[in-house]
Design an enzyme around this catalytic site. Structure first.
Site, short mmCIF file in Angstrom:
data_model
loop_
_atom_site.label_atom_id
_atom_site.label_comp_id
_atom_site.label_asym_id
_atom_site.label_seq_id
_atom_site.Cartn_x
_atom_site.Cartn_y
_atom_site.Cartn_z
N GLU A 243 -4.50 4.53 6.03
CA GLU A 243 -5.33 3.44 5.47
C GLU A 243 -6.21 2.95 6.33
O GLU A 243 -6.12 2.40 7.60
CB GLU A 243 -4.48 2.16 5.10
CG GLU A 243 -5.06 0.88 4.61
CD GLU A 243 -4.24 -0.31 4.19
OE1 GLU A 243 -4.47 -0.88 3.01
OE2 GLU A 243 -3.47 -0.59 5.04
N LYS B 101 -0.17 -19.61 8.17
CA LYS B 101 -0.80 -19.11 9.57
C LYS B 101 -1.82 -18.22 9.10
O LYS B 101 -1.51 -17.07 8.63
CB LYS B 101 0.23 -18.47 10.32
CG LYS B 101 -0.48 -18.21 11.82
CD LYS B 101 0.04 -17.02 12.40
CE LYS B 101 -0.59 -15.59 12.22
NZ LYS B 101 -2.03 -15.53 12.45
N CYS C 74 -6.88 -3.82 0.46
CA CYS C 74 -5.84 -2.94 0.32
C CYS C 74 -5.60 -2.18 -0.77
O CYS C 74 -4.99 -1.00 -0.95
CB CYS C 74 -4.49 -3.77 0.45
SG CYS C 74 -4.40 -5.20 -0.34
N GLU D 199 3.12 -8.15 0.70
CA GLU D 199 2.10 -7.33 0.01
C GLU D 199 1.48 -6.54 1.18
O GLU D 199 0.74 -7.31 1.91
CB GLU D 199 1.25 -8.34 -0.62
CG GLU D 199 0.22 -7.72 -1.76
CD GLU D 199 -0.90 -7.22 -1.19
OE1 GLU D 199 -1.56 -6.09 -0.68
OE2 GLU D 199 -1.93 -8.21 -0.96
#
Length: 502
Positions: free
Chosen positions: A400, A193, A303, A269
């Protein structure tokens, strides 16, 4: 093959694909969704609709899983020798390289990626990952064990089964290969996906997989939304393993769904707030360039971006002066312009999120060194932004942001730098800049991060495992560790009678 046409810019020879594949890919065919619904994918350069994409839902996931299950239980892929799987995967590599510009262009119009950067870096690296695991497919070995008493044992490494891959929007084509390549090598079948913001390149990759000779049902692609299609994959009772890359918040939801369904194996992750620690003995000029690379790569939608820069007090003033000067030389603009260094954020939601964090930084008292504003009236462009005089508890220091925003801090001692660098809920990556081997060794072993780069940054390789500590998740991509998570270990024990060797 999709039709292509010129970008129309005199500054670039890049070609933009004419979108052909907008349907779900199930059991080797492009099909409409069961509901017939579609959704729009938007060009972040222009804010205009690129195409209408089939909106997959639970019913479509069920069909894709059924195809993957049949291909695993009865199809040829898991039953091929590793060398035969590797041979077909090598054909896939060749097709990726032949169509590399098309894949890059799809991600440029769908994700805002700078064409020349992705052409030179991301897509060749993605092809190298596919090539690496094609070469690993015939190197899956168990062990023979000398047991106590008159017994012999050995282990088999068997494919885990049907895998669900949920991939993010920041590296759409790259992540497709990071996820599918080791699973293919292991002999698994899968349902992929892609993120709803960036569905195009995954569909094109599925088309290339078919051309390469990968059997029907091995790779299925369901485009749709995380709350529907993604949730259906996470909780599906006939998926054996789940690999997810995305935010820590969504990672928790995915893991909970996996646990409450069939306890499928999970690899996550997740997010990061990576520190780059720069010591007094570092070369300022080269470290400034390293900081800009680590902080603003892929417009900060990465990231592992070094969004927290810790600079020792002896070089702090010189460092921030040169950092601000060099940051102003970063060209923001159309991803197809060869002079562009930074393209637009992926979509309006992310664009507004980044701008809101910049406002938080201002309100909480941080000093805006450079940037901080939208770059154009049209498109989701934001200037590279640097804050100084940031405290460790400010939102821009703890959260973040996933955009072109970095924070610079001053520190005195090695111990202080280690403590402050580790004071985060994340643990994905970190960087160290020093000429002192003792400092490099001490700090690298003290940082709570899955990857530590010393005097370099974003130095990835197909053979080097990559993953996080703490809230950045668990499991590893790349290397043989990235293959093992798609394998079950079975122990076989048999008696050994009247053998002189026990």
């Amino acid at each position: 093959m999709a039709e292509i046409h010129s970008n129309g810019s005199s500054k670039s020879s890049a070609k933009i694909p004419k979108i052909k594949f907008t349907k779900l890919f199930i059991n080797g065919e492009f099909v409409d969704s069961v509901s017939g619904r579609t959704f729009e994918t938007i060009d972040p350069r222009t804010e205009e609709v690129i195409a209408n994409i089939a909106e997959g839902d639970k019913e479509d996931v069920d069909l894709a899983v059924k195809a993957a299950r049949f291909a695993f239980d009865h199809g040829p892929w898991p039953r091929m020798s590793g060398s035969e799987r590797g041979r077909i995967m090598m054909k896939f590599v060749d097709l990726v390289q032949e169509n590399l510009e098309e894949l890059v262009a799809l991600d440029a119009i769908d994700a805002g990626k700078v064409f020349e950067q992705a052409k030179a870096g991301e897509m060749p690296f993605a092809a190298s990952i596919l090539r690496y695991y094609a070469g690993a497919a015939d190197k899956i070995h168990g062990k023979t064990m000398k047991m106590a008493n008159q017994l012999q044992g050995y282990t088999l490494h068997e494919p885990i089964g049907v895998v669900g891959h949920i991939i993010p929007w920041n590296f759409p084509a790259g992540m497709f290969f990071f996820k599918t390549s080791p699973a293919m090598a292991a002999g698994c079948t899968m349902v992929v996906k892609p993120a709803e913001q960036t569905p195009l390149s995954a569909l094109y990759c599925a088309h290339l997989a078919k051309l390469a000779g990968i059997p029907d049902g091995v790779i299925n692609v369901i485009t749709g939304f995380g709350t529907t299609a993604g949730a259906a994959i996470s909780s599906h009772m006939d998926i054996d393993c789940l690999s997810f890359t995305g935010s820590t918040e969504v990672g928790r939801v995915v893991m909970q769904a996996a646990a409450t369904s069939n306890l499928k194996a999970v690899s996550l992750e997740l997010g990061g707030k990576s520190p780059l620690i720069i010591f007094n003995d570092a070369d300022v000029d080269s470290t400034v360039n390293l900081t800009l690379l680590g902080g603003f790569a892929n417009k900060g939608e990465f990231c592992v971006c070094s969004s927290r820069i810790f600079v020792q007090e002896g070089i702090y003033e010189e460092f921030i002066t040169k950092l601000a000067r060099n940051a102003k030389g970063i060209n923001v603009g159309d991803p197809f312009d060869p002079s562009t260094h930074q393209g637009p954020q992926v979509d309006k939601q992310q664009y507004e999120k980044v701008l809101s964090y910049i406002e938080h930084g201002k309100r909480q008292g941080a000093t805006l060194l450079t940037g901080g504003k939208p770059w154009e009236k049209k498109g989701y462009y934001i200037e590279p932004t640097i804050f100084t005089n940031v405290t460790d508890d400010m939102l821009i220091a703890t959260d973040e942001i996933f955009g072109p925003v970095i924070c610079v801090f001053k520190f005195k001692t090695v111990e202080e730098a280690i403590t402050r660098a580790n004071s985060t809920r994340y643990g994905l990556a970190a960087g160290i800049a020093t000429k002192d081997l003792n400092i490099a060794n001490t700090v690298s072993r003290s940082l709570h991060a899955g990857t530590v780069w010393i005097n370099c940054y974003l130095a990835f390789d197909a053979d080097v495992p990559y993953g996080g500590y703490k809230g950045s998740g668990f499991g590893r991509e790349f290397g043989m560790e990235g293959l093992y998570k798609y394998l079950q270990v079975k122990s076989v024990v048999t008696p050994v009678h009247n053998s002189p060797w026990l």
